[in-house]
Design an enzyme around this catalytic site. Sequence first.
Site, PDB file in Angstrom:
ATOM      1  N   ASP A  13       1.311  -1.246  -0.254  1.00 11.81           N
ATOM      2  CA  ASP A  13      -0.205  -0.214   0.502  1.00 11.81           C
ATOM      3  C   ASP A  13       1.154   0.869   0.049  1.00 11.81           C
ATOM      4  O   ASP A  13       2.215   1.079   0.558  1.00 11.81           O
ATOM      5  CB  ASP A  13      -0.999  -0.312   1.011  1.00 11.81           C
ATOM      6  CG  ASP A  13      -1.834   1.664   1.565  1.00 11.81           C
ATOM      7  OD1 ASP A  13      -1.942   1.903   0.318  1.00 11.81           O
ATOM      8  OD2 ASP A  13      -2.355   1.965   2.658  1.00 11.81           O
ATOM      9  N   SER A  14       0.082   1.809  -0.359  1.00 12.03           N
ATOM     10  CA  SER A  14       1.033   3.363  -0.210  1.00 12.03           C
ATOM     11  C   SER A  14       1.163   3.705   1.123  1.00 12.03           C
ATOM     12  O   SER A  14       2.708   4.589   1.500  1.00 12.03           O
ATOM     13  CB  SER A  14      -0.019   4.601  -0.778  1.00 12.03           C
ATOM     14  OG  SER A  14      -0.656   4.618  -0.018  1.00 12.03           O
ATOM     15  N   CYS A  76      -4.008  -0.742  -2.268  1.00 10.85           N
ATOM     16  CA  CYS A  76      -4.008   0.409  -2.009  1.00 10.85           C
ATOM     17  C   CYS A  76      -4.947   0.885  -3.381  1.00 10.85           C
ATOM     18  O   CYS A  76      -4.668  -0.131  -4.318  1.00 10.85           O
ATOM     19  CB  CYS A  76      -3.160   0.785  -2.589  1.00 10.85           C
ATOM     20  SG  CYS A  76      -3.120   3.047  -2.647  1.00 10.85           S
ATOM     21  N   GLU A 155      -5.255   9.128  10.108  1.00 12.87           N
ATOM     22  CA  GLU A 155      -3.788   8.893  11.102  1.00 12.87           C
ATOM     23  C   GLU A 155      -3.691   9.438  11.762  1.00 12.87           C
ATOM     24  O   GLU A 155      -2.788   9.122  12.759  1.00 12.87           O
ATOM     25  CB  GLU A 155      -2.507   9.370   9.463  1.00 12.87           C
ATOM     26  CG  GLU A 155      -2.992   7.884   8.784  1.00 12.87           C
ATOM     27  CD  GLU A 155      -1.558   8.951   7.291  1.00 12.87           C
ATOM     28  OE1 GLU A 155      -1.131   9.558   7.631  1.00 12.87           O
ATOM     29  OE2 GLU A 155      -1.701   8.085   6.054  1.00 12.87           O
ATOM     30  N   CYS A 187     -11.493   2.973  -0.223  1.00 19.10           N
ATOM     31  CA  CYS A 187     -10.290   3.121  -0.093  1.00 19.10           C
ATOM     32  C   CYS A 187      -9.858   2.700   1.329  1.00 19.10           C
ATOM     33  O   CYS A 187      -9.833   2.731   1.864  1.00 19.10           O
ATOM     34  CB  CYS A 187      -9.770   4.680   0.454  1.00 19.10           C
ATOM     35  SG  CYS A 187      -8.417   5.668   1.276  1.00 19.10           S
ATOM     36  N   HIS A 189      -8.231   3.745   3.635  1.00 19.35           N
ATOM     37  CA  HIS A 189      -9.056   4.780   4.996  1.00 19.35           C
ATOM     38  C   HIS A 189      -9.712   4.604   5.826  1.00 19.35           C
ATOM     39  O   HIS A 189     -10.149   5.021   7.114  1.00 19.35           O
ATOM     40  CB  HIS A 189      -8.053   5.689   5.784  1.00 19.35           C
ATOM     41  CG  HIS A 189      -6.516   6.087   4.938  1.00 19.35           C
ATOM     42  ND1 HIS A 189      -5.389   5.745   3.713  1.00 19.35           N
ATOM     43  CD2 HIS A 189      -5.797   6.544   5.933  1.00 19.35           C
ATOM     44  CE1 HIS A 189      -4.512   5.325   4.504  1.00 19.35           C
ATOM     45  NE2 HIS A 189      -4.757   6.743   5.118  1.00 19.35           N
TER      46      HIS A 189
HETATM   47  N1  DGL Z   1      -3.542   3.649   0.117  1.00 16.40           N
HETATM   48  C1  DGL Z   1      -4.867   4.772  -0.845  1.00 16.40           C
HETATM   49  C2  DGL Z   1      -5.580   4.144  -0.946  1.00 16.40           C
HETATM   50  O1  DGL Z   1      -6.945   3.177  -1.245  1.00 16.40           O
HETATM   51  C3  DGL Z   1      -5.100   6.265   0.162  1.00 16.40           C
HETATM   52  C4  DGL Z   1      -4.053   7.174   0.562  1.00 16.40           C
HETATM   53  C5  DGL Z   1      -2.879   7.318   0.075  1.00 16.40           C
HETATM   54  O2  DGL Z   1      -3.203   8.265  -1.109  1.00 16.40           O
HETATM   55  O3  DGL Z   1      -2.335   7.282  -0.493  1.00 16.40           O
HETATM   56  O4  DGL Z   1      -6.675   4.582  -2.381  1.00 16.40           O
END
Ligand code: DGL
Length: 270
Positions: A13-14, A76, A155, A187, A189
């Site tokens: 993931d990011s 992600c 976060e 997403c 989060h």
């Molecule tokens: N992990 C990203 C997503 O699921 C969200 C956070 C980001 O913008 O990197 O799209």
Amino acid sequence: MLVLGDRPIGVFDSGLGGLTVVRALRASLPGTSIVYLGDTARVPYGVRSASTVVEYAKRCARLLRTHDVGCVVVACNTVSAVALPMLREMLDVEVFGVVEPGARAGLAATRSYRIGVLATRGTVVSGAYERAVTDVEPSATVVQQEAPLLVPLAEEGWLDGPVAGAVIRSYLEPFRGTGVDTLVLGCTHYPLFRRVIEEQLERLDLGNEVTVVDSAGAVAKVLVEAVGVSPGSGSLRIHVTDLPSRFREVAARFLGDSVDDLCVQQVDLQ
Ligand code: DGL
């Protein structure tokens, strides 16, 4: 069926948000080991161009390849939306994205075939959820809404209270009058806000009941079908490209569990 043997599932993931996907995978596949990579040095991906996200995704995939993973889960949504074809070409193991499972979960829940999607700007601009839904059901309508402020709020741990409530309400307001009866949380989060999202949906009274589904739970179901549930207790190793302050606190929030006993390592991506 995909045979993993002793190989772990690679998840990336990011940042740390993908631990919500790890949480869903561990709940469904407790016997399977997982190697997680969070590109915490470059998060967020959701505000970057598609070509930059593809480049970052390549680096993440290269790192996971060195861990002899049996398959890769792209936790992600933004990467799943823009880089899946490249990753499938690049890697010689199966690659699972979260957009298609999320879209299918939305289709399974809807009765009106009007589906709302909350996602990052990158995912919304890509149109990936819309394509994934209409590929299966061409008559379905997808109403997308970007919700960028939910990433920093998650976060910071502001998961409820007046600020989260107001932000979520303003992101949900555009769904008024659209007739959506299902909302996909597109997403990593957003599942942390599920309760507040459901509460605000009720308050907004969109005219019909709205079912909330998330892509984390949906991809875990796909993996159960693909690899089968094995006995025992799998390990979890976490790699990050930066060790942010409050890492353990934030990671524990996404994982829903303490990370104190976990093996966490900082890595560089080539
Ligand atoms: N992990 C990203 C997503 O699921 C969200 C956070 C980001 O913008 O990197 O799209």
